[in-house]
Write a protein that holds these residues in place. Structure first.
Motif, PDB file in Angstrom:
ATOM      1  N   ARG A  75      98.283  38.329   6.006  1.00  0.00           N
ATOM      2  CA  ARG A  75      98.009  39.076   7.237  1.00  0.00           C
ATOM      3  C   ARG A  75      96.599  39.655   7.193  1.00  0.00           C
ATOM      4  NH1 ARG A  75     102.729  40.993  10.312  1.00  0.00           N
ATOM      5  NH2 ARG A  75     104.510  39.862   9.494  1.00  0.00           N
ATOM      6  N   PHE A  76      96.203  40.222   8.316  1.00  0.00           N
ATOM      7  CA  PHE A  76      94.883  40.841   8.410  1.00  0.00           C
ATOM      8  C   PHE A  76      95.016  42.254   8.946  1.00  0.00           C
ATOM      9  CE2 PHE A  76      94.080  36.343   8.511  1.00  0.00           C
ATOM     10  CZ  PHE A  76      92.960  36.210   7.699  1.00  0.00           C
ATOM     11  N   GLU A  77      94.026  43.061   8.624  1.00  0.00           N
ATOM     12  CA  GLU A  77      93.916  44.410   9.172  1.00  0.00           C
ATOM     13  C   GLU A  77      92.575  44.540   9.871  1.00  0.00           C
ATOM     14  OE1 GLU A  77      96.577  46.871   5.929  1.00  0.00           O
ATOM     15  OE2 GLU A  77      94.416  47.183   5.947  1.00  0.00           O
ATOM     16  N   TYR A  78      92.516  45.459  10.816  1.00  0.00           N
ATOM     17  CA  TYR A  78      91.294  45.745  11.554  1.00  0.00           C
ATOM     18  C   TYR A  78      90.855  47.151  11.192  1.00  0.00           C
ATOM     19  CZ  TYR A  78      92.508  41.605  14.145  1.00  0.00           C
ATOM     20  OH  TYR A  78      92.806  40.317  14.482  1.00  0.00           O
ATOM     21  N   ARG A  79      89.608  47.257  10.783  1.00  0.00           N
ATOM     22  CA  ARG A  79      89.059  48.550  10.379  1.00  0.00           C
ATOM     23  C   ARG A  79      87.748  48.801  11.111  1.00  0.00           C
ATOM     24  NH1 ARG A  79      91.309  50.224   5.178  1.00  0.00           N
ATOM     25  NH2 ARG A  79      92.866  48.669   4.630  1.00  0.00           N
ATOM     26  N   LEU A  80      87.509  50.053  11.420  1.00  0.00           N
ATOM     27  CA  LEU A  80      86.241  50.406  12.054  1.00  0.00           C
ATOM     28  C   LEU A  80      85.089  50.157  11.094  1.00  0.00           C
ATOM     29  CD1 LEU A  80      87.126  53.767  13.827  1.00  0.00           C
ATOM     30  CD2 LEU A  80      86.614  51.592  14.936  1.00  0.00           C
ATOM     31  N   THR A  81      84.021  49.621  11.607  1.00  0.00           N
ATOM     32  CA  THR A  81      82.777  49.489  10.858  1.00  0.00           C
ATOM     33  C   THR A  81      81.976  50.776  11.050  1.00  0.00           C
ATOM     34  OG1 THR A  81      81.622  48.601  12.769  1.00  0.00           O
ATOM     35  CG2 THR A  81      82.713  46.997  11.301  1.00  0.00           C
ATOM     36  N   GLU A  82      80.820  50.849  10.429  1.00  0.00           N
ATOM     37  CA  GLU A  82      79.942  52.001  10.662  1.00  0.00           C
ATOM     38  C   GLU A  82      79.612  52.104  12.153  1.00  0.00           C
ATOM     39  OE1 GLU A  82      75.535  53.741   9.443  1.00  0.00           O
ATOM     40  OE2 GLU A  82      76.340  52.022   8.355  1.00  0.00           O
ATOM     41  N   GLN A  83      79.365  50.957  12.767  1.00  0.00           N
ATOM     42  CA  GLN A  83      79.088  50.915  14.206  1.00  0.00           C
ATOM     43  C   GLN A  83      80.267  51.484  14.994  1.00  0.00           C
ATOM     44  OE1 GLN A  83      77.389  47.155  15.494  1.00  0.00           O
ATOM     45  NE2 GLN A  83      78.602  47.238  17.342  1.00  0.00           N
ATOM     46  N   GLY A  84      81.473  51.163  14.584  1.00  0.00           N
ATOM     47  CA  GLY A  84      82.667  51.698  15.246  1.00  0.00           C
ATOM     48  C   GLY A  84      82.790  53.201  15.058  1.00  0.00           C
ATOM     49  N   TRP A  85      82.578  53.663  13.817  1.00  0.00           N
ATOM     50  CA  TRP A  85      82.661  55.107  13.560  1.00  0.00           C
ATOM     51  C   TRP A  85      81.577  55.878  14.318  1.00  0.00           C
ATOM     52  CZ3 TRP A  85      86.751  57.497  12.212  1.00  0.00           C
ATOM     53  CH2 TRP A  85      87.687  56.908  11.361  1.00  0.00           C
ATOM     54  N   ASP A  86      80.450  55.231  14.584  1.00  0.00           N
ATOM     55  CA  ASP A  86      79.385  55.905  15.339  1.00  0.00           C
ATOM     56  C   ASP A  86      79.801  56.217  16.773  1.00  0.00           C
ATOM     57  OD1 ASP A  86      77.620  56.078  13.232  1.00  0.00           O
ATOM     58  OD2 ASP A  86      76.373  54.390  13.869  1.00  0.00           O
ATOM     59  N   LEU A  87      80.906  55.644  17.223  1.00  0.00           N
ATOM     60  CA  LEU A  87      81.436  55.955  18.558  1.00  0.00           C
ATOM     61  C   LEU A  87      82.271  57.238  18.567  1.00  0.00           C
ATOM     62  CD1 LEU A  87      82.396  52.337  19.571  1.00  0.00           C
ATOM     63  CD2 LEU A  87      80.701  53.780  20.719  1.00  0.00           C
ATOM     64  N   GLN A  88      82.555  57.806  17.392  1.00  0.00           N
ATOM     65  CA  GLN A  88      83.415  58.995  17.338  1.00  0.00           C
ATOM     66  C   GLN A  88      82.942  60.143  18.234  1.00  0.00           C
ATOM     67  OE1 GLN A  88      83.710  61.441  13.754  1.00  0.00           O
ATOM     68  NE2 GLN A  88      85.950  61.331  13.948  1.00  0.00           N
ATOM     69  N   PRO A  89      81.656  60.506  18.244  1.00  0.00           N
ATOM     70  CA  PRO A  89      81.249  61.593  19.146  1.00  0.00           C
ATOM     71  C   PRO A  89      81.528  61.275  20.618  1.00  0.00           C
ATOM     72  CG  PRO A  89      79.546  61.190  17.511  1.00  0.00           C
ATOM     73  CD  PRO A  89      80.542  60.076  17.379  1.00  0.00           C
ATOM     74  N   ALA A  90      81.353  60.028  21.008  1.00  0.00           N
ATOM     75  CA  ALA A  90      81.644  59.648  22.398  1.00  0.00           C
ATOM     76  C   ALA A  90      83.130  59.771  22.682  1.00  0.00           C
ATOM     77  CB  ALA A  90      81.161  58.217  22.665  1.00  0.00           C
ATOM     78  N   LEU A  91      83.967  59.335  21.744  1.00  0.00           N
ATOM     79  CA  LEU A  91      85.419  59.462  21.930  1.00  0.00           C
ATOM     80  C   LEU A  91      85.838  60.927  22.017  1.00  0.00           C
ATOM     81  CD1 LEU A  91      86.719  56.741  19.442  1.00  0.00           C
ATOM     82  CD2 LEU A  91      86.714  56.620  21.922  1.00  0.00           C
TER      83      LEU A  91
END
Length: 153
Positions: A75-91
């Motif tokens: 199976r596979f998992e999906y994890r946030l990259t640094e680019q994904g984590w950089d969206l945290q302030p927007a979220l």
């Protein structure tokens, strides 16, 4: 309904919307930030059609927001990259907007806290270089070199 692409628009916000502006994308990113990793768990959490979820995960992975990593049993998992984590302030800012303008009658849905202290975090705010909090009318945009190039002939 096919939506217009922003791919060729020279605007940072439009380019961001090209990656995360689809209806389910921010909710997938939210769930990934809360620790959801597997396809079935995203599907269960969001109630999203499997084909739509597959498409969104593929696009978010292709665009570098998520990474697809092998897990047990093929199976596979999906994890946030640094680019994904950089969206945290927007979220967080969007969540705060929702809390303010679309509140639940029984109160807060979530409280975001500092992991170390357990204290609630401060609201997301725009700050001047000297640390002052700025109100919306105290901020303006000026053209940068990439935008100026477009207007020069």
């Amino acid at each position: 309904m096919k939506l217009k692409s922003f791919e060729n628009m020279n605007c940072s916000l439009a380019q961001t919307l090209e990656v995360i502006g689809e209806r389910w994308s921010l909710l997938i990113i939210r769930d990934a930030s809360f620790g959801v990793r597997r396809f079935d768990d995203f599907q269960r959490s969001l109630g999203i059609a499997r084909n739509v979820l597959s498409d969104r995960l593929t696009r978010l992975t292709r665009d570098g927001v998520l990474e697809r990593v092998p897990a047990e049993k093929g199976r596979f998992e999906y994890r946030l990259t640094e680019q994904g984590w950089d969206l945290q302030p927007a979220l967080l800012a969007l969540t705060q907007w929702g809390d303010k303008y679309k509140p639940h009658p029984e109160g807060a849905r979530l409280t975001f806290v500092d992991k170390e202290s357990g204290n609630p975090i401060q609201p997301i705010a725009v700050q001047a270089a000297d640390g002052r909090t700025l109100k919306p009318k105290q901020v303006r945009a000026i053209r940068g070199p990439a935008l100026n190039k477009e207007t020069q002939s």
